[in-house]
Design a protein around this motif. Structure first.
Motif, PDB file in Angstrom:
ATOM      1  N   SER A   3    -117.169   5.383 -15.340  1.00  0.00           N
ATOM      2  CA  SER A   3    -115.590   5.193 -15.261  1.00  0.00           C
ATOM      3  C   SER A   3    -115.296   4.309 -16.274  1.00  0.00           C
ATOM      4  O   SER A   3    -116.025   3.916 -17.165  1.00  0.00           O
ATOM      5  CB  SER A   3    -115.405   4.306 -14.033  1.00  0.00           C
ATOM      6  OG  SER A   3    -116.219   3.281 -14.019  1.00  0.00           O
ATOM      7  N   THR A   5    -112.499   1.273 -17.400  1.00  0.00           N
ATOM      8  CA  THR A   5    -111.574   0.463 -16.779  1.00  0.00           C
ATOM      9  C   THR A   5    -110.731  -0.302 -17.821  1.00  0.00           C
ATOM     10  O   THR A   5    -111.234  -0.968 -18.772  1.00  0.00           O
ATOM     11  CB  THR A   5    -112.181  -0.428 -16.020  1.00  0.00           C
ATOM     12  OG1 THR A   5    -113.279  -0.004 -14.962  1.00  0.00           O
ATOM     13  CG2 THR A   5    -111.123  -1.378 -15.236  1.00  0.00           C
ATOM     14  N   GLU A  31    -107.573   2.468 -14.109  1.00  0.00           N
ATOM     15  CA  GLU A  31    -108.709   2.509 -14.060  1.00  0.00           C
ATOM     16  C   GLU A  31    -108.882   4.166 -13.802  1.00  0.00           C
ATOM     17  O   GLU A  31    -108.526   4.634 -13.081  1.00  0.00           O
ATOM     18  CB  GLU A  31    -109.494   1.994 -12.548  1.00  0.00           C
ATOM     19  CG  GLU A  31    -110.910   1.949 -12.499  1.00  0.00           C
ATOM     20  CD  GLU A  31    -111.144   1.393 -10.919  1.00  0.00           C
ATOM     21  OE1 GLU A  31    -110.646   0.508 -10.572  1.00  0.00           O
ATOM     22  OE2 GLU A  31    -112.268   1.677 -10.897  1.00  0.00           O
ATOM     23  N   LYS A  33    -111.592   7.021 -12.844  1.00  0.00           N
ATOM     24  CA  LYS A  33    -112.997   6.959 -12.168  1.00  0.00           C
ATOM     25  C   LYS A  33    -113.901   7.960 -12.969  1.00  0.00           C
ATOM     26  O   LYS A  33    -113.468   9.065 -13.717  1.00  0.00           O
ATOM     27  CB  LYS A  33    -112.407   7.585 -10.721  1.00  0.00           C
ATOM     28  CG  LYS A  33    -111.614   6.720 -10.091  1.00  0.00           C
ATOM     29  CD  LYS A  33    -111.280   7.387  -8.553  1.00  0.00           C
ATOM     30  CE  LYS A  33    -109.986   6.919  -7.959  1.00  0.00           C
ATOM     31  NZ  LYS A  33    -109.044   8.032  -7.561  1.00  0.00           N
ATOM     32  N   ASP A  34    -114.976   7.758 -12.432  1.00  0.00           N
ATOM     33  CA  ASP A  34    -116.140   8.593 -12.973  1.00  0.00           C
ATOM     34  C   ASP A  34    -115.907  10.131 -12.640  1.00  0.00           C
ATOM     35  O   ASP A  34    -115.585  10.455 -11.715  1.00  0.00           O
ATOM     36  CB  ASP A  34    -117.387   8.237 -12.075  1.00  0.00           C
ATOM     37  CG  ASP A  34    -118.645   8.539 -12.515  1.00  0.00           C
ATOM     38  OD1 ASP A  34    -118.300   9.599 -13.670  1.00  0.00           O
ATOM     39  OD2 ASP A  34    -119.557   8.485 -12.377  1.00  0.00           O
ATOM     40  N   GLU A  36    -113.261  11.599 -13.722  1.00  0.00           N
ATOM     41  CA  GLU A  36    -111.758  12.050 -13.526  1.00  0.00           C
ATOM     42  C   GLU A  36    -111.090  12.576 -14.799  1.00  0.00           C
ATOM     43  O   GLU A  36    -111.457  12.061 -15.897  1.00  0.00           O
ATOM     44  CB  GLU A  36    -111.207  10.722 -12.956  1.00  0.00           C
ATOM     45  CG  GLU A  36    -109.715  11.092 -12.785  1.00  0.00           C
ATOM     46  CD  GLU A  36    -108.807   9.797 -11.967  1.00  0.00           C
ATOM     47  OE1 GLU A  36    -107.927   9.943 -11.206  1.00  0.00           O
ATOM     48  OE2 GLU A  36    -109.206   8.605 -12.240  1.00  0.00           O
ATOM     49  N   THR A 207    -115.867  12.553 -17.528  1.00  0.00           N
ATOM     50  CA  THR A 207    -114.634  11.550 -17.474  1.00  0.00           C
ATOM     51  C   THR A 207    -113.759  11.867 -18.762  1.00  0.00           C
ATOM     52  O   THR A 207    -114.331  11.713 -19.808  1.00  0.00           O
ATOM     53  CB  THR A 207    -115.181   9.945 -17.174  1.00  0.00           C
ATOM     54  OG1 THR A 207    -116.185   9.919 -16.279  1.00  0.00           O
ATOM     55  CG2 THR A 207    -113.894   9.060 -17.027  1.00  0.00           C
TER      56      THR A 207
END
Ligand SMILES: Nc1ncnc2c1ncn2[C@@H]1O[C@H](COP(=O)(O)OP(=O)(O)OP(=O)(O)O)[C@@H](O)[C@H]1O
Ligand SMILES: [Mg+2]
Length: 390
Positions: A3, A5, A31, A33-34, A36, A207
């Motif tokens: 991820s 952030t 954030e 996400k892993d 995404e 990601t």
């Protein structure tokens, strides 16, 4: 994969001439996400590239923290962040073949990190074979296997773009950063490469943060999109949520084609059950659900927002649409037939509005046309804060 952030990150540049500070990125929290695919979108100068460069480690962070996985990377140099980047100007090495362009980074990374003299031939050959396998896999993925021996100048722009992508994906990085990677392609190739990138992401699941100022690219590619303006994150959500529930007038006007119509200096009034938004040319009756939320704004100034698709030619409207909507006679300034749909540039007593209607519209330029405005699909913004009321 990992991820990413962003915690309250800011970037302040100081202009050496005026000695004034420019806040390019202002307290952004995001954030990713892993796995995404996140799209950063916004107009030119809103801070997209600066945000990416801070994630990549190419720009010092003025305030806040960037985390990759659980690790704060503020002080980690770019090469140790496990990130692969594709930028708008994806300079390839002109004197190297496509193969060498893709392999270059891997060789740099894998070969010299081992003291050469301690390596026996077997070890070197094993690493070379590994690099070869990776280069060929990456080339296969982006469809450039047949060009591996060519020099970049013997490739089209789209093929070069794919080499740049190949060079990024060969890295097996935790995070991909892409800054307008399709901007050099023509419209058709853009659409094609866009689809290839989406497929690639589905397959690799890496990601990805993808920067664009193109709203169609944002809507079609992003699992979520983050809309920025003047360094400030405005909204982050799925494309359809941002489209249907924009938090403010800026986001509402940024997404959607043709852009949303805005009528300033409108006021809210109520008569019995009904709530209206009154403009200088017409009173739009709001749907019961919207009326409910608008009631506390009676007498206050607001901005009305209507997407071009919520204005229908009365001739083409169903009796139900006419019954639930508000009929307004407008003047047709210009008609733009696009084949499947027709864009109408309308005017109601000085208020300009754009409508997108079915191609069968009988509208004539310079003639009157009755339009049905859908009060259930209208937006209303607070005139002082520009925040969405309904
Ligand atoms: N090195 C710098 N020194 C001073 N100001 C800078 C510097 N780099 C960027 N800026 C300013 O920071 C703001 C954000 O720039 P940035 O490049 O991040 O925008 P962007 O969203 O990527 O725009 P575009 O879509 O045009 O690429 C701009 O106002 C820009 O002028
Ligand atoms: Mg940029």
């Amino acid at each position: 994969m990992a991820s990413v952030t962003l915690k309250n990150i800011s970037k302040v540049f100081s202009d050496p001439q005026s000695k004034k500070d420019v806040t390019a990125v202002d307290n952004v929290n995001l954030e990713i996400k892993d796995g995404e695919f996140m799209v950063l979108v916004g107009p030119s100068g809103c801070g997209k590239t600066t945000t990416m460069r801070m994630v990549a480690g190419l720009e010092e962070i003025s305030g806040g923290e960037v985390l990759i996985g659980d690790r704060v990377v503020n002080e980690v140099p770019p090469r140790d962040r496990d990130i692969a980047m594709v930028f708008q100007n994806y300079a390839l090495y002109p004197h190297m073949s496509v193969y060498d362009n893709i392999a270059f980074g891997l060789r740099l990374r894998m070969l010299p990190s081992l003291p050469q003299q301690l390596l026996n031939m077997g070890e070197t050959n094993r690493i070379k074979a590994d690099i070869d396998k990776r280069v060929r896999n990456a080339a296969e993925t982006v469809g450039i296997t047949q060009f591996l021996d060519r020099k970049p100048k013997a490739l089209s722009g789209g093929q070069r773009q794919r080499v740049a992508l190949g060079r990024a994906i060969v890295r097996d990085a935790q995070v991909f950063l892409m800054d307008e990677p399709l901007s050099n392609l023509d419209a058709k190739l853009r659409v094609q490469t866009r689809a290839e990138l989406i497929k690639l992401h589905r397959r690799l699941g890496v990601t990805t943060i993808y920067v664009t100022h193109d709203q169609v690219e944002a809507m079609t590619m992003g699992q979520r999109i983050a809309v920025m303006k003047d360094g400030v994150l405005q909204q982050c959500d799925t494309p359809l949520n941002v489209y249907h529930y924009p938090v403010n007038k800026f986001v509402a006007g940024f997404l959607g084609l043709p852009p949303m119509n805005f009528v300033e200096n409108a006021t809210v009034s109520a008569k019995g059950e009904n709530v209206y938004v009154d403009t200088s040319a017409f009173s739009l009756r709001m749907s019961p659900t919207k009326a409910e939320k608008l009631r506390e704004y009676v007498g206050k100034q607001v901005t009305l927002g209507m997407r071009p698709q919520s204005l229908q030619d009365k001739f083409l409207a169903t009796p139900e649409e006419i019954e639930n909507g508000t009929v307004v006679r407008m003047h047709v300034d210009v008609i733009e037939p696009l084949g499947a749909v027709t864009t109408l540039f309308l005017n109601a007593e000085g208020i300009n509005m754009v409508a997108e209607v079915e191609a069968e519209t009988p509208a004539k330029e310079n003639g009157p046309l009755d339009m049905v405005l859908d009060g259930g699909a209208a937006y209303v913004f607070d005139a002082t804060t520009d925040l969405t009321i309904v």
